[in-house]
Design an enzyme around this catalytic site. Structure first.
Site, PDB file in Angstrom:
ATOM      1  N   TYR A 157     -31.779 -44.866  23.448  1.00  0.00           N
ATOM      2  CA  TYR A 157     -32.414 -43.685  24.027  1.00  0.00           C
ATOM      3  C   TYR A 157     -31.367 -42.827  24.733  1.00  0.00           C
ATOM      4  CZ  TYR A 157     -35.856 -40.668  26.157  1.00  0.00           C
ATOM      5  OH  TYR A 157     -36.593 -39.559  26.499  1.00  0.00           O
TER       6      TYR A 157
ATOM      7  N   PHE B  62     -33.283 -12.232  13.518  1.00  0.00           N
ATOM      8  CA  PHE B  62     -33.782 -13.350  12.735  1.00  0.00           C
ATOM      9  C   PHE B  62     -35.141 -13.736  13.315  1.00  0.00           C
ATOM     10  CE2 PHE B  62     -34.484 -17.715  11.469  1.00  0.00           C
ATOM     11  CZ  PHE B  62     -34.433 -17.545  10.104  1.00  0.00           C
ATOM     12  N   THR B  63     -36.029 -14.205  12.444  1.00  0.00           N
ATOM     13  CA  THR B  63     -37.440 -14.407  12.820  1.00  0.00           C
ATOM     14  C   THR B  63     -37.601 -15.260  14.081  1.00  0.00           C
ATOM     15  OG1 THR B  63     -37.498 -16.231  11.240  1.00  0.00           O
ATOM     16  CG2 THR B  63     -38.281 -14.092  10.468  1.00  0.00           C
TER      17      THR B  63
ATOM     18  N   ASP C 284     -25.057 -16.848  16.874  1.00  0.00           N
ATOM     19  CA  ASP C 284     -25.916 -17.663  16.014  1.00  0.00           C
ATOM     20  C   ASP C 284     -24.981 -18.191  14.933  1.00  0.00           C
ATOM     21  OD1 ASP C 284     -27.545 -18.782  14.102  1.00  0.00           O
ATOM     22  OD2 ASP C 284     -29.163 -17.334  14.387  1.00  0.00           O
TER      23      ASP C 284
ATOM     24  N   LYS D 245     -28.211 -25.661   7.735  1.00  0.00           N
ATOM     25  CA  LYS D 245     -27.603 -24.760   6.763  1.00  0.00           C
ATOM     26  C   LYS D 245     -26.155 -25.203   6.500  1.00  0.00           C
ATOM     27  CE  LYS D 245     -31.419 -22.357   7.937  1.00  0.00           C
ATOM     28  NZ  LYS D 245     -31.809 -21.809   9.215  1.00  0.00           N
TER      29      LYS D 245
ATOM     30  N   ARG E 202     -38.680 -11.759   2.105  1.00  0.00           N
ATOM     31  CA  ARG E 202     -38.027 -11.321   3.339  1.00  0.00           C
ATOM     32  C   ARG E 202     -38.210  -9.808   3.394  1.00  0.00           C
ATOM     33  NH1 ARG E 202     -38.357 -14.935   6.844  1.00  0.00           N
ATOM     34  NH2 ARG E 202     -36.759 -16.524   7.031  1.00  0.00           N
TER      35      ARG E 202
ATOM     36  N   PHE F 259     -45.285 -15.074   8.108  1.00  0.00           N
ATOM     37  CA  PHE F 259     -44.879 -15.319   6.718  1.00  0.00           C
ATOM     38  C   PHE F 259     -45.024 -16.779   6.314  1.00  0.00           C
ATOM     39  CE2 PHE F 259     -40.793 -17.277   7.755  1.00  0.00           C
ATOM     40  CZ  PHE F 259     -40.573 -16.809   9.040  1.00  0.00           C
TER      41      PHE F 259
END
Ligand SMILES: *Cc1c(COP(=O)(O)O)cnc(C)c1O
Length: 465
Positions: free
Chosen positions: A78, A130-131, A221, A264, A388, A455
């Site tokens: 943990y 970005f969303t 980001d 990614k 998009r 979306f």
């Protein structure tokens, strides 16, 4: 024979395939039923009904044998897992930030960063939205302001760095509201919504100087920042001889911290992190992590996930990997271009983006042309793409109207190390065929609209069959 790496014969993959995942083939009749049941939203299709899945490059990479072996080294304590320290060392070495907080995925880090840095009434400029990033900024009381260069909104512009910040737009905002109302600029590498378009180092240096003068932080980001570094190496004068790893460090050294979706660039199926250099910010982030993510040494991840991520950082920095990754995306893009299909130029790193507004000029933006085209592609060949455009952009919180962004795109996102050249041929042939019959593709009406990030879960019906 010359050394293969020196000869650079093509973008061929620097790996071979050790295990395969069998796919189920479907008939057109089955797919016609599936798309109706899914409300014409490719997010609502079951994976078993998909042949080639280009929905996203997020969490869909094939891990290497080394990463799979790393899973067996998971220390599922943990607190104080050994894998946390491996990941911390890899982030410190390659990104250069002092402090690391793992999170379950990118938006977990965005939530924490937004809550800590944004006060109600603040403005958060960004090189396109970005969303999830914008949603967390808004939920923290901030207003997003787009400061990307105009070329980014033009699918036909061949500008090599469409991810650049327009410093004049940023300055206009700072002059208007005052730097005290601008806690940071949210700077994205290989801007997703613009088609995977990089910023240049020259632009970042200029931005850095500006932000230092005005006391505005730069929060990166870093989700696709390694792919951005590869483009800098390829396109920016003075960077050809540097390694992608050196360029990555140079980028991060010009910023104050980063959020990242490791799903990614980093070749893992789950994970993310927040990294920064400010100890006070880090301590407060660690404290918020226990509210939303879990203890600060695992942040919602299993130990094994952190191990795979630490190994993924090393593999993502291998130039032959990036050359093959981006080479495959360009291969698909070139095939579509040769068939006359309108796509976003230059071809980005993580996918090929079809200009759905140009593909379906007979449809109004509120007939959701990109959503309609993604559905038509699925029915034609079992290839899953995603919208998009007007659906992803959502409604303006002030007016309640659709935002109708300039870019109305279908994204064919290529998972890393998953599909072959022949798969890319299937995709290109299907879309070229649809392009020839494009007048028959009907628009859509939204019949169910969820409150957040619509979306993902919205449902549609064709306007007229
Ligand atoms: C995917 C993504 C995110 C969000 O990350 P998740 O891991 O999906 O939560 C943030 N920014 C960019 C640019 C992304 O592509």
């Amino acid at each position: 024979m010359p050394e293969t790496s020196a000869a650079k014969p093509s973008w061929a993959e620097p790996f071979k395939i050790k295990m395969v995942e069998l796919l189920r083939m479907t008939t057109r009749e089955e797919r016609e039923r599936v798309i109706v049941a899914a409300g014409y939203n490719t997010f609502l299709i079951r994976s078993r009904d998909v042949y080639i899945d280009l929905l996203t490059d997020s969490g869909t990479a094939a891990m290497s044998d080394r990463q799979w072996a790393g899973l067996m080294l998971g220390d599922e304590a943990y607190a104080g897992s050994e894998n946390y320290y491996h990941l911390e060392a890899a982030v410190q070495k390659h990104y250069g930030y002092k402090f690391l907080l793992p999170t379950h995925q990118g938006r977990g880090a965005e939530n924490i960063l937004s809550q800590l840095l944004i006060k109600p009434g603040d403005y958060v400029p960004g090189n396109m939205y970005f969303t999830t990033t914008r949603l967390h900024q808004e939920r923290a009381g901030g207003a997003f302001v787009d400061v990307i260069v105009d070329e980014a909104h033009d699918p036909a512009s061949e500008h090599p760095f469409k991810g650049n910040v327009d410093i004049a737009k940023l300055d206009r905002l700072v002059q208007e509201v005052g730097a005290a109302r601008v806690p940071y600029i949210s700077l994205e590498g290989n801007v997703n919504m613009a088609g995977g378009q990089p910023f240049s180092m020259a632009n970042l240096k200029e931005l850095h100087a500006y932000c230092r003068r005005h006391g505005v932080l730069i929060m990166l980001d870093a989700t696709r920042i390694i792919e951005n570094a590869f483009f800098i190496k390829e396109r920016e004068p003075g960077y050809g001889a540097k390694s992608v790893g050196q360029i990555l460090r140079e980028i991060c050294d010009l910023t104050d911290g980063a959020t990242i979706s490791a799903k990614k660039d980093l070749l893992v199926n789950i994970g993310g992190f927040l990294a920064c250099n400010d100890e006070d910010l880090f301590k407060r982030a660690q404290n918020l992590a226990v509210v939303y993510e879990g203890l600060h040494t695992y942040g919602g991840l299993a130990g094994r996930d952190m191990e795979a991520m630490a190994l993924g950082i090393e593999e993502a920095l291998m130039e032959e990997h990036q050359a093959a990754r981006i080479g495959q995306v360009r291969y698909l893009g070139a095939k579509l271009e040769a068939a006359g299909v309108p796509i976003v130029k230059p071809i980005g790193s993580h996918g090929v983006f079809i200009d759905a507004a140009a593909f379906l000029p007979h449809l109004d933006r509120d007939d959701y042309p990109a959503q309609a085209l993604a559905a038509a592609i699925y029915v034609d060949s079992g290839v899953r793409a995603m919208e998009r455009g007007n659906v992803s952009a959502g409604r303006d919180p002030q007016t309640g109207r659709n935002r109708r962004p300039e870019l109305e795109l279908v994204r064919l996102t290529i998972p890393r190390r998953v599909y072959t050249q022949a798969h890319m041929d299937v995709v290109a042939e299907s879309i070229a065929g649809l392009f020839a019959r494009r007048d028959n593709i009907p628009g859509l009406r939204m019949v169910y609209e969820p409150e957040y990030l619509r979306f993902f879960q919205a449902r549609f019906e064709p306007i007229s069959p």
